[in-house]
Write a protein that holds these residues in place. Structure first.
Motif, PDB file in Angstrom:
ATOM      1  N   GLY A 153       0.718  -1.264   0.078  1.00  0.00           N
ATOM      2  CA  GLY A 153      -0.062   0.148  -0.027  1.00  0.00           C
ATOM      3  C   GLY A 153       0.937   1.185  -0.070  1.00  0.00           C
ATOM      4  N   GLY A 154       0.359   2.262  -0.058  1.00  0.00           N
ATOM      5  CA  GLY A 154       0.999   3.734  -0.280  1.00  0.00           C
ATOM      6  C   GLY A 154       0.330   4.599   0.783  1.00  0.00           C
ATOM      7  N   ALA A 155       1.322   5.584   1.137  1.00  0.00           N
ATOM      8  CA  ALA A 155       1.019   6.816   2.023  1.00  0.00           C
ATOM      9  C   ALA A 155       1.418   8.052   1.374  1.00  0.00           C
ATOM     10  N   TYR A 156       1.503   8.051   0.009  1.00  0.00           N
ATOM     11  CA  TYR A 156       1.859   9.201  -0.649  1.00  0.00           C
ATOM     12  C   TYR A 156       0.591  10.297  -0.834  1.00  0.00           C
ATOM     13  N   ILE A 157       1.046  11.668  -1.045  1.00  0.00           N
ATOM     14  CA  ILE A 157      -0.009  12.658  -1.267  1.00  0.00           C
ATOM     15  C   ILE A 157       0.191  12.942  -2.726  1.00  0.00           C
ATOM     16  N   LYS A 158      -0.915  13.751  -3.264  1.00  0.00           N
ATOM     17  CA  LYS A 158      -0.833  14.367  -4.607  1.00  0.00           C
ATOM     18  C   LYS A 158      -1.305  15.717  -4.488  1.00  0.00           C
ATOM     19  N   LEU A 159      -0.517  16.400  -5.132  1.00  0.00           N
ATOM     20  CA  LEU A 159      -0.817  17.742  -5.224  1.00  0.00           C
ATOM     21  C   LEU A 159      -1.533  18.255  -6.617  1.00  0.00           C
ATOM     22  N   LEU A 160      -2.884  18.483  -6.394  1.00  0.00           N
ATOM     23  CA  LEU A 160      -3.645  18.343  -7.489  1.00  0.00           C
ATOM     24  C   LEU A 160      -3.755  19.697  -8.396  1.00  0.00           C
ATOM     25  N   THR A 161      -3.402  19.690  -9.606  1.00  0.00           N
ATOM     26  CA  THR A 161      -3.248  20.852 -10.594  1.00  0.00           C
ATOM     27  C   THR A 161      -4.444  21.710 -10.463  1.00  0.00           C
ATOM     28  N   ASP A 162      -4.256  22.821 -10.740  1.00  0.00           N
ATOM     29  CA  ASP A 162      -5.328  23.825 -10.600  1.00  0.00           C
ATOM     30  C   ASP A 162      -5.910  24.096 -11.832  1.00  0.00           C
ATOM     31  N   ASN A 163      -7.080  23.877 -11.983  1.00  0.00           N
ATOM     32  CA  ASN A 163      -7.749  23.936 -13.244  1.00  0.00           C
ATOM     33  C   ASN A 163      -9.129  24.225 -13.086  1.00  0.00           C
ATOM     34  N   TYR A 165     -11.946  22.663 -14.032  1.00  0.00           N
ATOM     35  CA  TYR A 165     -12.834  21.470 -13.886  1.00  0.00           C
ATOM     36  C   TYR A 165     -12.521  20.545 -12.745  1.00  0.00           C
ATOM     37  N   LEU A 166     -11.453  21.157 -11.718  1.00  0.00           N
ATOM     38  CA  LEU A 166     -11.256  20.311 -10.606  1.00  0.00           C
ATOM     39  C   LEU A 166     -12.390  20.182  -9.740  1.00  0.00           C
ATOM     40  N   ASN A 167     -12.837  19.012  -9.406  1.00  0.00           N
ATOM     41  CA  ASN A 167     -13.973  18.643  -8.656  1.00  0.00           C
ATOM     42  C   ASN A 167     -13.490  17.625  -7.427  1.00  0.00           C
ATOM     43  N   LEU A 168     -13.524  18.177  -6.329  1.00  0.00           N
ATOM     44  CA  LEU A 168     -12.939  17.138  -5.121  1.00  0.00           C
ATOM     45  C   LEU A 168     -13.779  16.137  -5.024  1.00  0.00           C
ATOM     46  N   GLU A 169     -14.994  15.967  -5.268  1.00  0.00           N
ATOM     47  CA  GLU A 169     -16.005  14.896  -5.010  1.00  0.00           C
ATOM     48  C   GLU A 169     -15.768  13.754  -6.274  1.00  0.00           C
ATOM     49  N   ASN A 170     -15.031  14.277  -7.019  1.00  0.00           N
ATOM     50  CA  ASN A 170     -14.716  13.344  -8.273  1.00  0.00           C
ATOM     51  C   ASN A 170     -13.365  13.013  -8.439  1.00  0.00           C
ATOM     52  N   PHE A 171     -12.601  13.452  -7.183  1.00  0.00           N
ATOM     53  CA  PHE A 171     -11.301  12.876  -7.127  1.00  0.00           C
ATOM     54  C   PHE A 171     -11.205  11.379  -7.471  1.00  0.00           C
ATOM     55  N   PHE A 172     -10.133  10.974  -8.352  1.00  0.00           N
ATOM     56  CA  PHE A 172      -9.810   9.588  -8.433  1.00  0.00           C
ATOM     57  C   PHE A 172      -8.507   9.364  -9.155  1.00  0.00           C
ATOM     58  N   ASP A 173      -7.948   8.267  -9.593  1.00  0.00           N
ATOM     59  CA  ASP A 173      -6.727   8.289  -9.791  1.00  0.00           C
ATOM     60  C   ASP A 173      -6.366   8.811 -10.967  1.00  0.00           C
ATOM     61  N   LYS A 174      -7.065   9.140 -12.046  1.00  0.00           N
ATOM     62  CA  LYS A 174      -6.782   9.868 -13.101  1.00  0.00           C
ATOM     63  C   LYS A 174      -6.919  11.429 -13.119  1.00  0.00           C
ATOM     64  N   THR A 175      -7.451  11.926 -11.685  1.00  0.00           N
ATOM     65  CA  THR A 175      -7.229  13.378 -11.553  1.00  0.00           C
ATOM     66  C   THR A 175      -6.085  13.958 -11.802  1.00  0.00           C
ATOM     67  N   PRO A 176      -5.812  15.026 -12.700  1.00  0.00           N
ATOM     68  CA  PRO A 176      -4.224  15.533 -12.881  1.00  0.00           C
ATOM     69  C   PRO A 176      -3.743  16.047 -11.692  1.00  0.00           C
ATOM     70  N   TYR A 177      -2.591  15.757 -11.324  1.00  0.00           N
ATOM     71  CA  TYR A 177      -1.651  16.325 -10.325  1.00  0.00           C
ATOM     72  C   TYR A 177      -0.490  16.742 -10.904  1.00  0.00           C
ATOM     73  N   LEU A 406       6.427  24.457 -13.026  1.00  0.00           N
ATOM     74  CA  LEU A 406       5.467  23.443 -13.185  1.00  0.00           C
ATOM     75  C   LEU A 406       4.122  24.020 -13.185  1.00  0.00           C
ATOM     76  N   SER A 407       3.012  23.444 -13.445  1.00  0.00           N
ATOM     77  CA  SER A 407       1.742  23.915 -13.486  1.00  0.00           C
ATOM     78  C   SER A 407       1.422  24.117 -12.031  1.00  0.00           C
ATOM     79  N   SER A 408       0.657  25.190 -11.740  1.00  0.00           N
ATOM     80  CA  SER A 408       0.283  25.327 -10.294  1.00  0.00           C
ATOM     81  C   SER A 408      -0.648  24.376  -9.771  1.00  0.00           C
ATOM     82  N   PHE A 409      -0.698  24.389  -8.462  1.00  0.00           N
ATOM     83  CA  PHE A 409      -1.813  23.445  -8.007  1.00  0.00           C
ATOM     84  C   PHE A 409      -2.566  24.005  -6.778  1.00  0.00           C
ATOM     85  N   SER A 410      -3.758  23.558  -6.516  1.00  0.00           N
ATOM     86  CA  SER A 410      -4.651  24.132  -5.479  1.00  0.00           C
ATOM     87  C   SER A 410      -5.115  23.216  -4.439  1.00  0.00           C
ATOM     88  N   ALA A 411      -4.923  22.032  -4.475  1.00  0.00           N
ATOM     89  CA  ALA A 411      -5.651  21.114  -3.612  1.00  0.00           C
ATOM     90  C   ALA A 411      -4.690  19.967  -3.155  1.00  0.00           C
TER      91      ALA A 411
END
Length: 612
Positions: A153-163, A165-177, A406-411
């Motif tokens: 298993g993992g314990a890493y974090i993802k810094l989600l790319t700011d755009n 169409y970012l929807n945290l309720e729809n956060f999944f493995d293919k969400t851009p980071y 790099l691309s900015s991130f917001s979450a």
């Protein structure tokens, strides 16, 4: 000698005590600002009493989270489903809780705990403002504790790319980071990810760039059940550092130490170039000038029957190797209509002690076998080397000298799968000043570290635990504990005092046994006695000071003569003095011991009687 032995014993005891004290102390001593720790410890207890206070950033931060209030304020659980996954596990329904640590807990401190096993988990939160890569460093820091160890298993974090169409309720493995950072393990593969998504300047396609593998053993961080601090630092000069527990475990350049590299090569192989038909890349070729020898027989088999072997005596040609078990019985519930005809199981034939069945010669290598003839190999005179396509300018070449932008991130999000539950996360901080992150760690992670260190078992308990798995450690313990005792006994045990010199001398005096020797001895004793009497008279005529001086000189002479006698006896050599001299010495000692109490008036008549 006794004085030296005493100091040696004292040094051994001091060394033993100092060694015991050093073993009780933690080897990894670290200095840190005591003013930043609000800790009160009780020296008589292993567990310290801790006054914990929720840390506060000392400067600007883009994101902080301690979970100490027990509420997931601002955190959003994902409602998405994982694509290309079995329907039973596709949903992100893994459970999260805010809890204290199981071990080494700090009162008032809590963390986010991944509770489910073999499920997908996804949770995220927005930053106070997006982080834009420009002229300030990026520092990302958080704590992880694998409270049950880790299987996969993992314990890493993802810094989600700011755009848009970012929807945290729809956060999944293919969400851009933009960045993925943190520990990950499956089986015996232990990783510490630092991955960033880089946008190709020409194609505008995002590619994952992986930092080089840390040159440290990461295994203990997944198994020791301690809280560890993970820190990522990215600088505007395109350098990076990765820390575990404030110690650098990886560092490098975004331009040189990532794979695949940021900038592509200037030249590439021409994909349209093909190897010519007449290109000869054979290093060796058969020698066509060689001829097969006339005596080369290719018809001989590789093995033949051993002509020297013979059938062993007692071999039974007519007996089978296996027979039906005579003791076997058909099961009572055997149904021949359903199960077929019952046959007894077969067992080795007990009569075949030597061998049974048709005997055959064993096979051996054929000495005449040569195989199929082939010409020998020689160097190829027409060898042109290994063919490679020609190089052409890379049509996709570019040079980016500042990949830090790099691309900015917001979450910040955690999207994880784990076969082990109770992974503990705590004290997230994202900022642009390393000093802010360090002070945050002092007020949070450092407290946990101190509590864990205080609760560690003593040296004695650790030794016993280690010996439970390694029995041979008991031998080492016994030798280590026994060696000081043996040395102390050898050098410090009191020795017996030697007997008085006079008694030792008396017991070892060799007396003559012949009559002539005895007469000679008596003559010398009489002369010595007369000298002794004269000496006594002279002593009486002198003052007390002179008498004492002469007595001291006489005693020194006696002592020297006694030492010479003892040394001669110990070396096994014969004494140069006669028996009479020994007797005289004996009488002198008697005089010295009983002076003024013994009358010598009748001594001459005594020796006269002995002579007759």
């Amino acid at each position: 000698m006794q004085f030296q032995g005493f100091w040696l014993c004292l040094n051994l005891l001091l060394f033993t005590l100092v060694k015991a004290e050093l073993q009780d102390e933690d080897v990894e001593m670290e200095d840190f600002d005591e003013s930043s720790e609000e800790i009160v410890t009780n020296e008589d207890k292993l567990s310290p009493e801790v006054k914990y206070k929720t840390p506060q950033p000392i400067g600007e931060a883009y994101f902080t989270e301690t979970f100490d209030n027990g509420i997931l304020t601002g955190w959003v659980l994902s409602k998405a489903r994982k694509e290309d996954t079995d329907e039973n596990i596709a949903k992100y329904d893994g459970r999260w809780e805010i809890e204290d640590l199981k071990e080494n807990r700090v009162p008032g401190d809590r963390g986010l705990v991944l509770k489910s096993q073999a499920k997908h988990h996804a949770i995220s939160a927005l930053l106070s403002k997006p982080f834009i890569f420009a002229d300030k460093p990026l520092i990302v820091q958080y704590e992880v504790n694998f409270q049950n160890g880790m299987d996969c298993g993992g314990a890493y974090i993802k810094l989600l790319t700011d755009n848009d169409y970012l929807n945290l309720e729809n956060f999944f493995d293919k969400t851009p980071y933009t960045i993925m950072f943190g520990p990950d393990k499956c089986g015996e593969e232990h990783k510490l990810h630092f991955i960033f998504r880089y946008k190709h300047p020409k194609t505008e396609v995002f590619e994952e760039k992986h930092a080089k593998v840390p040159n440290v053993d990461l295994k203990k961080f997944f198994s020791d059940k301690k809280t560890h601090l993970y820190t990522l630092v990215m600088n505007p000069d395109n350098t990076f550092e990765v820390y575990i527990d404030q110690v650098i475990v990886n560092q490098g350049s975004l331009l040189e130490d990532v794979d695949p590299p940021i900038n592509p090569p200037k030249e590439i192989e021409d994909p349209n170039d093909k190897k010519p038909d007449d290109w000869d890349d054979r290093i060796e070729i058969p020698d066509n000038t060689s001829v097969k020898p006339e005596d080369w027989d290719e018809s001989q088999p590789a093995q033949i029957a051993d002509p020297d072997a013979f059938k062993p005596e007692g071999w039974l040609d007519d007996e089978p190797e296996y027979i039906e078990d005579p003791n076997a019985e058909k099961p009572s519930d055997w149904n021949e209509d359903m199960d077929g005809k019952w046959e007894a199981p077969r067992i080795p034939n007990p009569a075949c002690k030597i061998g049974c069945g048709q005997w055959q010669h064993p096979m051996i290598d054929n000495p005449k076998y040569r195989g199929k003839w082939e010409p020998p190999m020689i160097d190829n005179p027409n060898y042109q080397g290994e063919w490679t396509p020609r190089k052409i300018p890379n049509p996709d070449y570019y040079e980016d000298r500042n990949p830090f932008l790099l691309s900015s991130f917001s979450a910040l999000g955690l999207e994880l799968w784990s076969m082990t539950s109770d992974i503990y996360f705590d004290n997230f901080i994202i900022c642009s000043d390393k000093e802010i992150a360090d002070r945050w760690a002092e007020d949070s992670w450092m407290v946990k570290k101190l509590v864990a260190r205080a609760n560690e078992p003593g040296v004695f308990t650790q030794l016993l635990t280690a010996a439970e798995e390694r029995w041979w450690l008991w031998i080492i313990y016994a030798l280590t504990a026994g060696l000081p005792l043996i040395l102390i006994t050898l050098f410090c045990w009191p020795r017996k005092k030697k007997d008085e010199d006079a008694e030792y001398k008396k017991s070892d005096i060799h007396k003559p046994q012949t009559k002539g020797a005895l007469e000679q001895e008596v003559k010398e004793e009489k002369a010595a006695l007369e000298n002794t009497i004269n000496l006594e008279e002279e002593k009486e005529n002198h003052n007390n000071g002179e008498i004492e001086k002469e007595e001291e000189d006489e005693m020194e002479e006696k002592s020297e003569e006694e030492n010479e006698t003892i040394e001669g006896q110990e070396e096994g050599s014969k004494s140069n003095k006669s028996g009479s001299e020994d007797e005289l010495q004996y009488l002198k000692e008697a005089e010295g011991s009983y002076f003024g109490e013994v009358s010598f008036a009748n001594v001459p008549s005594y020796f006269e009687d002995e002579r007759s």
